[in-house]
Design a protein around this motif. Structure first.
Motif, PDB file in Angstrom:
ATOM      1  N   ARG A  10       0.871  -1.137   0.056  1.00 52.93           N
ATOM      2  CA  ARG A  10       0.055  -0.150   0.059  1.00 52.93           C
ATOM      3  C   ARG A  10       0.612   1.167   0.085  1.00 52.93           C
ATOM      4  NH1 ARG A  10      -1.996   0.665   4.450  1.00 52.93           N
ATOM      5  NH2 ARG A  10      -1.106  -1.231   5.829  1.00 52.93           N
ATOM      6  N   LYS A  11       2.082   1.191   0.810  1.00 56.87           N
ATOM      7  CA  LYS A  11       2.768   2.429   0.959  1.00 56.87           C
ATOM      8  C   LYS A  11       4.086   2.380   0.635  1.00 56.87           C
ATOM      9  CE  LYS A  11       1.903   2.844   5.540  1.00 56.87           C
ATOM     10  NZ  LYS A  11       1.648   3.352   6.728  1.00 56.87           N
ATOM     11  N   ASN A  12       4.753   1.330   0.117  1.00 58.57           N
ATOM     12  CA  ASN A  12       5.863   1.043  -0.248  1.00 58.57           C
ATOM     13  C   ASN A  12       7.161   1.157   1.003  1.00 58.57           C
ATOM     14  OD1 ASN A  12       4.921   1.178  -2.859  1.00 58.57           O
ATOM     15  ND2 ASN A  12       5.372   3.345  -2.958  1.00 58.57           N
ATOM     16  N   CYS A  13       6.363   0.882   2.158  1.00 58.85           N
ATOM     17  CA  CYS A  13       7.288   1.086   3.126  1.00 58.85           C
ATOM     18  C   CYS A  13       6.435   0.597   4.686  1.00 58.85           C
ATOM     19  CB  CYS A  13       7.768   2.615   3.586  1.00 58.85           C
ATOM     20  SG  CYS A  13       6.334   3.749   3.942  1.00 58.85           S
ATOM     21  N   PHE A  14       7.413   0.173   5.544  1.00 64.06           N
ATOM     22  CA  PHE A  14       6.620  -0.016   6.800  1.00 64.06           C
ATOM     23  C   PHE A  14       7.766   0.279   8.036  1.00 64.06           C
ATOM     24  CE2 PHE A  14       6.846  -2.861  10.438  1.00 64.06           C
ATOM     25  CZ  PHE A  14       5.366  -2.865  10.865  1.00 64.06           C
ATOM     26  N   GLU A  15       7.335   0.747   9.115  1.00 61.82           N
ATOM     27  CA  GLU A  15       8.266   1.096  10.365  1.00 61.82           C
ATOM     28  C   GLU A  15       7.715   0.877  11.514  1.00 61.82           C
ATOM     29  OE1 GLU A  15      11.439   4.658  11.603  1.00 61.82           O
ATOM     30  OE2 GLU A  15       9.921   5.036  10.002  1.00 61.82           O
ATOM     31  N   ASP A  16       8.392   0.016  12.573  1.00 57.99           N
ATOM     32  CA  ASP A  16       7.972   0.176  13.762  1.00 57.99           C
ATOM     33  C   ASP A  16       9.397   0.098  14.761  1.00 57.99           C
ATOM     34  OD1 ASP A  16       9.111  -2.617  13.830  1.00 57.99           O
ATOM     35  OD2 ASP A  16       6.834  -3.362  14.262  1.00 57.99           O
ATOM     36  N   LYS A  17       9.505  -0.329  15.893  1.00 60.65           N
ATOM     37  CA  LYS A  17      10.578  -0.136  16.719  1.00 60.65           C
ATOM     38  C   LYS A  17      11.773  -1.419  16.229  1.00 60.65           C
ATOM     39  CE  LYS A  17       9.079  -3.032  20.564  1.00 60.65           C
ATOM     40  NZ  LYS A  17       8.819  -2.968  22.100  1.00 60.65           N
ATOM     41  N   PHE A  18      11.213  -2.326  15.495  1.00 65.96           N
ATOM     42  CA  PHE A  18      12.101  -3.388  15.157  1.00 65.96           C
ATOM     43  C   PHE A  18      12.401  -3.427  13.695  1.00 65.96           C
ATOM     44  CE2 PHE A  18      10.796  -5.530  19.106  1.00 65.96           C
ATOM     45  CZ  PHE A  18      11.886  -5.887  19.724  1.00 65.96           C
ATOM     46  N   PHE A  19      11.526  -2.885  12.853  1.00 66.21           N
ATOM     47  CA  PHE A  19      11.618  -3.059  11.434  1.00 66.21           C
ATOM     48  C   PHE A  19      11.480  -1.653  10.612  1.00 66.21           C
ATOM     49  CE2 PHE A  19      10.069  -6.957  12.942  1.00 66.21           C
ATOM     50  CZ  PHE A  19      10.824  -7.891  12.601  1.00 66.21           C
ATOM     51  N   ASN A  20      12.595  -1.553   9.759  1.00 68.84           N
ATOM     52  CA  ASN A  20      12.340  -0.211   8.982  1.00 68.84           C
ATOM     53  C   ASN A  20      12.711  -0.784   7.351  1.00 68.84           C
ATOM     54  OD1 ASN A  20      12.405   2.154   7.721  1.00 68.84           O
ATOM     55  ND2 ASN A  20      14.259   2.950   8.813  1.00 68.84           N
ATOM     56  N   CYS A  21      11.541  -0.718   6.641  1.00 64.78           N
ATOM     57  CA  CYS A  21      11.490  -1.455   5.535  1.00 64.78           C
ATOM     58  C   CYS A  21      10.932  -0.378   4.406  1.00 64.78           C
ATOM     59  CB  CYS A  21      10.570  -2.588   5.619  1.00 64.78           C
ATOM     60  SG  CYS A  21      10.954  -3.758   6.668  1.00 64.78           S
ATOM     61  N   LYS A  22      11.722  -0.659   3.193  1.00 67.45           N
ATOM     62  CA  LYS A  22      11.570   0.397   2.023  1.00 67.45           C
ATOM     63  C   LYS A  22      11.541  -0.551   0.672  1.00 67.45           C
ATOM     64  CE  LYS A  22      12.950   4.700   3.765  1.00 67.45           C
ATOM     65  NZ  LYS A  22      13.609   4.130   5.201  1.00 67.45           N
ATOM     66  N   ILE A  23      10.249  -0.504  -0.191  1.00 67.99           N
ATOM     67  CA  ILE A  23      10.442  -1.222  -1.406  1.00 67.99           C
ATOM     68  C   ILE A  23      10.546  -0.147  -2.439  1.00 67.99           C
ATOM     69  CG2 ILE A  23       7.960  -1.781  -1.521  1.00 67.99           C
ATOM     70  CD1 ILE A  23       8.790  -4.464  -2.577  1.00 67.99           C
ATOM     71  N   LEU A  24      11.465  -0.487  -3.386  1.00 69.16           N
ATOM     72  CA  LEU A  24      11.419   0.717  -4.642  1.00 69.16           C
ATOM     73  C   LEU A  24      11.207  -0.223  -5.832  1.00 69.16           C
ATOM     74  CD1 LEU A  24      15.058   1.992  -3.669  1.00 69.16           C
ATOM     75  CD2 LEU A  24      12.946   2.902  -3.251  1.00 69.16           C
ATOM     76  N   TRP A  25       9.746   0.362  -6.447  1.00 69.38           N
ATOM     77  CA  TRP A  25       9.362  -0.480  -7.566  1.00 69.38           C
ATOM     78  C   TRP A  25       9.940   0.013  -8.895  1.00 69.38           C
ATOM     79  CZ3 TRP A  25       6.563  -4.723  -6.113  1.00 69.38           C
ATOM     80  CH2 TRP A  25       5.969  -4.731  -4.909  1.00 69.38           C
ATOM     81  N   GLY A  26      10.328  -0.985  -9.787  1.00 70.81           N
ATOM     82  CA  GLY A  26      11.031  -0.466 -11.022  1.00 70.81           C
ATOM     83  C   GLY A  26      12.212  -1.205 -11.431  1.00 70.81           C
ATOM     84  N   ASP A  27      12.570  -0.869 -12.359  1.00 69.65           N
ATOM     85  CA  ASP A  27      13.912  -1.485 -13.107  1.00 69.65           C
ATOM     86  C   ASP A  27      15.044  -1.468 -12.071  1.00 69.65           C
ATOM     87  OD1 ASP A  27      16.423  -2.292 -14.454  1.00 69.65           O
ATOM     88  OD2 ASP A  27      15.330  -1.946 -16.467  1.00 69.65           O
ATOM     89  N   ALA A  28      15.530  -2.444 -11.650  1.00 67.70           N
ATOM     90  CA  ALA A  28      16.492  -2.666 -10.422  1.00 67.70           C
ATOM     91  C   ALA A  28      17.824  -1.903 -10.790  1.00 67.70           C
ATOM     92  CB  ALA A  28      16.926  -4.073  -9.899  1.00 67.70           C
ATOM     93  N   ARG A  29      18.262  -2.007 -12.180  1.00 68.11           N
ATOM     94  CA  ARG A  29      19.475  -0.963 -12.451  1.00 68.11           C
ATOM     95  C   ARG A  29      19.241   0.319 -12.419  1.00 68.11           C
ATOM     96  NH1 ARG A  29      19.372  -3.338 -18.852  1.00 68.11           N
ATOM     97  NH2 ARG A  29      17.254  -2.781 -18.366  1.00 68.11           N
ATOM     98  N   GLU A  30      18.081   0.948 -12.165  1.00 69.56           N
ATOM     99  CA  GLU A  30      17.839   2.447 -12.004  1.00 69.56           C
ATOM    100  C   GLU A  30      17.654   2.449 -10.470  1.00 69.56           C
ATOM    101  OE1 GLU A  30      14.609   3.597 -14.402  1.00 69.56           O
ATOM    102  OE2 GLU A  30      15.268   2.932 -16.257  1.00 69.56           O
ATOM    103  N   LYS A  31      16.609   1.646  -9.817  1.00 72.01           N
ATOM    104  CA  LYS A  31      16.348   2.145  -8.528  1.00 72.01           C
ATOM    105  C   LYS A  31      17.343   1.760  -7.658  1.00 72.01           C
ATOM    106  CE  LYS A  31      12.264   3.013 -10.072  1.00 72.01           C
ATOM    107  NZ  LYS A  31      11.830   4.450  -9.923  1.00 72.01           N
ATOM    108  N   ILE A  32      18.372   0.887  -7.952  1.00 72.19           N
ATOM    109  CA  ILE A  32      19.613   0.556  -6.961  1.00 72.19           C
ATOM    110  C   ILE A  32      20.220   2.088  -6.689  1.00 72.19           C
ATOM    111  CG2 ILE A  32      21.444   0.177  -8.610  1.00 72.19           C
ATOM    112  CD1 ILE A  32      22.295  -1.825  -6.464  1.00 72.19           C
TER     113      ILE A  32
END
Length: 301
Positions: free
Chosen positions: A118-140
């Motif tokens: 839904r939001k491309n991310c998640f965060e709480d006291k244990f986990f800080n997560c981000k997902i980047l959608w698209g061609d990995a060659r660009e998104k890296i």
């Protein structure tokens, strides 16, 4: 790219087949089994018990590798800073709807994956997560330049099907993201991939097979940055390359995939490599297989 077919693997876990790539996401022997033996176990997660770790998941797909990772980290109360690169949102959508997939993991994983969708991310006291959608060659390139990772999972479709994520140029960017003593882990035992990683200065190891067969001589590759043999304790699940595997790196199969500007098509990358192989004086892969009494394996490599 998003046309997918549901596949039930032999261990009872579900996977998908990509019509576009004409390849399954996992071995038919078992999606869950493959995840654990080729990614989770070689990660040595106990090293991070009660600590934080940085992880990059390239070609997130259904999320098996990250789900298994998080499942273990919850048990040992570790903190996770996590990035993922993925071109297609449909596999994650499938995972969120598949009850059999959800039943494999702690409830927390459903919460994290739903937020990523839904939001491309998640965060709480244990986990800080981000997902980047698209061609990995660009998104890296969006990942901060200073960010380094303790674990990098590389789980794209096989080099012959999706060479874009296995080229010298992309793997160079990936290897620069590794922490000292960081592990880059992939299911691939491709000579081209291994030789490229070695030429980039990484120490490479084979993930030990669980089948006693010449056609299953490795379950993948672990590459370690800034390897120090005096400080490093060898993981019981991976080992130095065998003589057979070292000879594999002397064949035409070891000729790398190239993508100079990181925007070439699959067809261009494969064609250029084939031309380089045809003009090479290296030993043919067929002769190597004959010497070691192998037939060509159908498994992803």
């Amino acid at each position: 790219m998003s046309e997918l077919i549901e596949v039930l693997t032999k261990d009872g876990s579900y996977s998908l087949r990509s019509v576009f790539f004409q390849e399954n996401f996992h071995s038919l022997l078992g999606a869950l089994e493959e995840t654990k033996k080729k990614f989770t176990v070689p990660s040595d997660l106990q090293r991070f018990e009660g600590r934080s770790l940085e992880v990059l998941d390239i070609c997130f797909g259904l999320g098996y590798n990250t789900a298994s990772l998080i499942n273990e980290l919850i048990k040992q109360k570790s903190y996770l800073n996590w990035y993922a690169l993925e071109i297609d949102k449909k596999p994650l959508e499938y995972a969120l709807k598949n009850q059999s997939f959800q039943n494999l993991w702690a409830p927390k994983i459903q919460q994290i994956f739903s937020s990523l969708y839904r939001k491309n991310c998640f965060e709480d006291k244990f986990f800080n997560c981000k997902i980047l959608w698209g061609d990995a060659r660009e998104k890296i390139n969006i990942i901060p330049a200073t960010k380094k990772f303790d674990l990098i999972y590389l789980d794209g479709f096989s080099p012959q099907k999706c060479p874009q994520v296995w080229t010298i140029e992309f793997l160079s960017k990936v290897s620069q993201k590794l922490n000292p003593q960081g592990y880059l882990i992939t299911y691939s035992s491709s000579a081209a991939v291994r030789k490229t990683l070695r030429n980039l200065g990484l120490e490479i190891f084979t993930i030990k097979p669980n089948l006693n067969s010449r056609n299953y001589w490795s379950q993948g590759t672990v590459a370690i940055a800034k390897f120090d043999k005096f400080k490093f304790k060898l993981n019981s699940n991976f080992d130095k390359l065998s003589v057979m595997e070292e000879e594999h790196l002397l064949t035409k199969a070891s000729i790398p995939y190239r993508d100079q500007n990181l925007n070439s098509s699959k067809e261009d990358i494969i064609s250029k490599r084939l031309d380089e192989q045809l003009s090479s004086n290296l030993l043919s892969t067929k002769k190597w297989r004959t010497k070691w009494g192998m037939t060509k394996s159908a498994s992803r490599s």
